[in-house]
Design a protein around this motif. Sequence first.
Motif, short mmCIF file in Angstrom:
data_model
loop_
_atom_site.label_atom_id
_atom_site.label_comp_id
_atom_site.label_asym_id
_atom_site.label_seq_id
_atom_site.Cartn_x
_atom_site.Cartn_y
_atom_site.Cartn_z
N HIS A 191 5.41 7.33 0.85
CA HIS A 191 3.96 7.51 1.01
C HIS A 191 3.55 8.93 1.36
CE1 HIS A 191 2.66 3.34 0.55
NE2 HIS A 191 3.72 2.98 1.24
N ARG A 248 -2.33 -5.23 -6.88
CA ARG A 248 -3.41 -4.91 -5.96
C ARG A 248 -4.37 -3.94 -6.65
NH1 ARG A 248 -3.91 -2.83 0.28
NH2 ARG A 248 -6.05 -2.26 -0.09
N ARG A 249 -3.82 -2.94 -7.34
CA ARG A 249 -4.66 -1.99 -8.06
C ARG A 249 -4.45 -2.04 -9.55
NH1 ARG A 249 -6.75 1.01 -4.25
NH2 ARG A 249 -5.61 1.18 -2.29
N PHE A 306 -8.54 -3.98 11.70
CA PHE A 306 -7.80 -2.86 12.28
C PHE A 306 -8.51 -2.26 13.49
CE2 PHE A 306 -6.08 -3.25 8.08
CZ PHE A 306 -4.76 -2.81 8.17
N ASN A 325 1.71 6.33 14.69
CA ASN A 325 2.42 6.35 13.41
C ASN A 325 1.92 5.20 12.54
OD1 ASN A 325 3.80 3.98 14.11
ND2 ASN A 325 5.40 5.15 15.14
N CYS A 326 2.56 4.96 11.44
CA CYS A 326 2.04 3.97 10.48
C CYS A 326 2.05 2.55 11.07
CB CYS A 326 2.86 3.98 9.20
SG CYS A 326 3.10 5.63 8.50
N GLN A 370 -0.61 9.15 2.38
CA GLN A 370 -1.13 8.70 3.68
C GLN A 370 -0.48 9.47 4.83
OE1 GLN A 370 -0.04 6.35 1.38
NE2 GLN A 370 -1.92 5.27 0.86
N ARG A 388 -8.34 4.30 0.91
CA ARG A 388 -8.73 4.47 2.29
C ARG A 388 -8.24 5.84 2.77
NH1 ARG A 388 -12.68 2.01 4.57
NH2 ARG A 388 -12.26 0.09 3.45
N CYS A 436 -0.76 0.70 13.24
CA CYS A 436 -1.79 -0.11 12.59
C CYS A 436 -1.22 -1.17 11.66
CB CYS A 436 -2.74 0.79 11.80
SG CYS A 436 -3.71 1.89 12.85
N HIS A 437 -0.17 -0.82 10.91
CA HIS A 437 0.33 -1.75 9.88
C HIS A 437 1.54 -2.55 10.35
CE1 HIS A 437 -2.15 -0.18 6.63
NE2 HIS A 437 -1.86 1.04 7.02
N HIS A 463 -6.73 8.34 5.04
CA HIS A 463 -5.95 8.26 6.27
C HIS A 463 -6.11 9.52 7.12
CE1 HIS A 463 -4.48 4.56 4.67
NE2 HIS A 463 -3.73 4.35 5.74
N GLN A 490 -2.21 -7.47 5.24
CA GLN A 490 -3.36 -7.15 6.11
C GLN A 490 -4.28 -6.22 5.33
OE1 GLN A 490 -0.77 -4.85 8.80
NE2 GLN A 490 -1.40 -6.22 10.43
N ARG A 491 -5.35 -6.75 4.78
CA ARG A 491 -6.19 -5.88 3.95
C ARG A 491 -7.63 -5.78 4.43
NH1 ARG A 491 -3.61 -7.67 -1.86
NH2 ARG A 491 -1.55 -6.91 -1.34
C1 HEC Z 1 -5.36 4.00 12.51
C2 HEC Z 1 -4.90 2.94 11.69
C3 HEC Z 1 -3.99 3.26 10.52
C4 HEC Z 1 -2.87 4.03 10.51
C5 HEC Z 1 -2.24 4.81 11.67
C6 HEC Z 1 -2.33 3.96 9.18
N1 HEC Z 1 -3.11 3.16 8.39
FE1 HEC Z 1 -2.78 2.68 6.44
N2 HEC Z 1 -4.53 1.65 6.37
C7 HEC Z 1 -5.38 1.44 7.47
C8 HEC Z 1 -6.52 0.68 7.05
C9 HEC Z 1 -7.68 0.26 7.93
C10 HEC Z 1 -6.35 0.41 5.67
C11 HEC Z 1 -7.26 -0.40 4.76
C12 HEC Z 1 -6.75 -1.80 4.62
C13 HEC Z 1 -6.37 -2.11 3.22
O1 HEC Z 1 -7.16 -1.81 2.31
O2 HEC Z 1 -5.25 -2.64 2.99
C14 HEC Z 1 -5.08 1.02 5.28
C15 HEC Z 1 -4.54 0.97 4.00
C16 HEC Z 1 -3.29 1.50 3.64
C17 HEC Z 1 -2.71 1.41 2.33
C18 HEC Z 1 -3.32 0.70 1.12
C19 HEC Z 1 -3.78 1.67 0.07
C20 HEC Z 1 -4.99 2.47 0.41
O3 HEC Z 1 -4.85 3.71 0.65
O4 HEC Z 1 -6.11 1.93 0.41
C21 HEC Z 1 -1.50 2.06 2.38
C22 HEC Z 1 -0.52 2.26 1.26
C23 HEC Z 1 -1.34 2.55 3.74
N3 HEC Z 1 -2.44 2.19 4.48
C24 HEC Z 1 -0.23 3.26 4.19
C25 HEC Z 1 -0.14 3.85 5.45
C26 HEC Z 1 0.94 4.73 5.86
C27 HEC Z 1 2.12 5.10 5.02
C28 HEC Z 1 0.67 5.13 7.15
C29 HEC Z 1 1.43 6.14 8.00
C30 HEC Z 1 1.45 7.49 7.47
C31 HEC Z 1 -0.58 4.50 7.54
N4 HEC Z 1 -1.03 3.74 6.49
C32 HEC Z 1 -1.17 4.63 8.78
C33 HEC Z 1 -5.18 1.90 8.75
C34 HEC Z 1 -4.14 2.71 9.17
#
Ligand code: HEC
Length: 308
Positions: free
Chosen positions: A204, A98-99, A255, A238-239, A221, A297, A242-243, A299, A249-250
Amino acid sequence: MILLGALGAARAAPPDCAACHRDIAHSFARTAHANASRLATAESILGSFDAPANRLNSSKKGTFFLMERGEDDRFYQTGVDGDRRRTERFDLVIGSGRRGQSYLFWRDNLLFQLPVSYHAGTARWINSPGYEDGTVHFGRAIPPQCFGCHATRADLEQAGRSVQYRRPEMILGIGCAKCHGEMPWQHAAGFGKPNGLKTCAACHAGLADERPPEPDVHGDQVGLLRASRCFQKSRDLNCVTCHDVHQVQREPAAFNGRCMACHQRTGCGKQPDRAGGCVECHMPLERSKLVEVQAYRSHRIGVYGRKK
Ligand code: HEC
Ligand code: HEC
Ligand code: HEC
Ligand code: HEC
Ligand code: HEC
Ligand code: HEC
Ligand code: HEC
């Protein structure tokens, strides 16, 4: 070594989750987790072995690297420094691509990083992080800690007076068992869903206890999310709000619905035609300080551009 890839991450560790959870196992096989580490093959290595793209020059004249396919159909990296040459094989790949990807080779049942890595954003070979540009070194050992976050299982054992990896028992890729635990074949009483924050925090929460947390290669994150009002002012964010880690899901806009679960009425009226939606303004991409070409992204959900 147990081979992963395709359905492997679901099949590797008994019990065979894929036997019953087929759809999940199928979609999961395409995620970054399932492909976080793999054997080096024509499919898993993303860099080019065709001239001239298979050569990486360093900042020093006469010092460069060649990436080549051998007659045995395996892949090799050669470092050239004047008259000196050293060649090692691509054995394992870390990084879904991915990266980016780093590559490892075996020596005495220990693993070392190859000096050339791959950067997905520019689709090019790059100098491996941690190796000085303009030099040819193959000495960076890969400790089991890396696999603690990038594989399902990789342990060291004592071998005489030194240590070595338990190669036959290694399980590459982040499989079901890593988050769900290695459970008895039948779902025992009390078996449920893994926690959607603690489970993720194992990998993470960043490598160092940085204050304040920043998006980065080993992105924190968990720390960023905790720093946002959404998290602080709601009980159950929590994580996995959304995920769905069993799917790829990119697309940021996909979202938006997750925000609306809590902000239906209060939103901010600045929507709805922006391509990235709520996420584009409230979870902007931020550049990594470590690897400047990389953006992550944020967080820390919040209002950006107003105050900093
Ligand atoms: C409010 C919604 C939301 C929450 C809650 C959330 N994420 Fe995300 N996350 C996103 C979005 C939107 C993306 C961008 C999509 C992508 O690029 O894959 C993303 C991308 C990522 C990525 C891809 C790398 C990056 O940073 O671009 C990782 C790893 C990730 N999230 C981990 C987590 C973890 C671990 C948690 C809990 C601590 C978390 N996320 C909570 C919305 C969220
Ligand atoms: C013999 C078939 C079978 C196997 C093998 C199996 N499961 Fe399940 N699993 C089920 C059934 C049936 C359910 C309940 C119905 C549903 O939620 O799909 C379930 C439910 C679950 C749940 C939801 C639990 C809850 O509290 O809601 C999780 C998580 C789960 N399985 C994970 C796994 C993992 C991980 C593996 C491999 C280590 C695995 N299962 C292996 C049949 C199986
Ligand atoms: C064992 C360590 C580990 C655990 C536990 C873990 N992750 Fe990850 N995660 C990673 C690594 C490593 C990557 C990057 C893999 C790669 O691209 O090579 C990643 C990538 C991701 C991505 C990007 C996915 C994609 O396909 O682009 C998301 C989103 C994510 N993780 C969210 C989560 C969430 C949510 C949890 C908790 C439910 C979690 N992770 C638990 C190590 C882990
Ligand atoms: C605490 C868990 C952890 C440890 C320890 C760790 N990593 Fe990571 N690594 C991650 C996570 C999580 C990501 C993905 C971050 C994201 O996308 O936000 C990642 C990303 C990477 C990537 C980029 C892959 C990609 O395509 O996103 C490489 C390469 C990598 N790590 C190599 C290593 C090496 C080599 C080591 C050991 C020196 C190591 N990591 C140790 C958790 C860890
Ligand atoms: C990165 C961590 C992680 C990995 C890897 C992972 N899961 Fe999960 N899984 C979770 C979390 C967290 C939940 C709980 C989601 C929730 O609370 O909504 C979950 C929920 C489930 C459920 C319950 C139904 C559902 O969709 O919520 C099943 C079944 C399941 N996982 C099966 C699997 C199987 C099979 C694999 C391997 C192919 C796997 N999981 C890999 C973290 C993971
Ligand atoms: C689980 C519920 C929940 C989810 C999901 C959620 N939020 Fe929030 N958010 C809140 C709460 C609660 C507050 C605090 C409201 C207050 O202070 O009155 C908040 C505050 C905010 C703020 C104000 C932040 C500040 O620092 O002043 C913004 C902006 C915001 N959310 C945007 C989003 C976006 C965009 C998403 C989706 C990516 C999202 N939220 C997802 C619950 C949530
Ligand atoms: C074009 C950028 C942009 C988009 C798209 C956007 N917002 Fe906002 N949002 C802002 C700005 C800027 C503020 C700061 C308040 C202001 O200036 O009106 C804000 C404020 C907020 C707040 C805090 C409101 C308050 O009273 O403190 C919430 C909650 C919020 N946005 C949620 C959302 C949600 C949910 C979406 C998607 C449906 C969204 N925003 C889309 C820029 C945006």
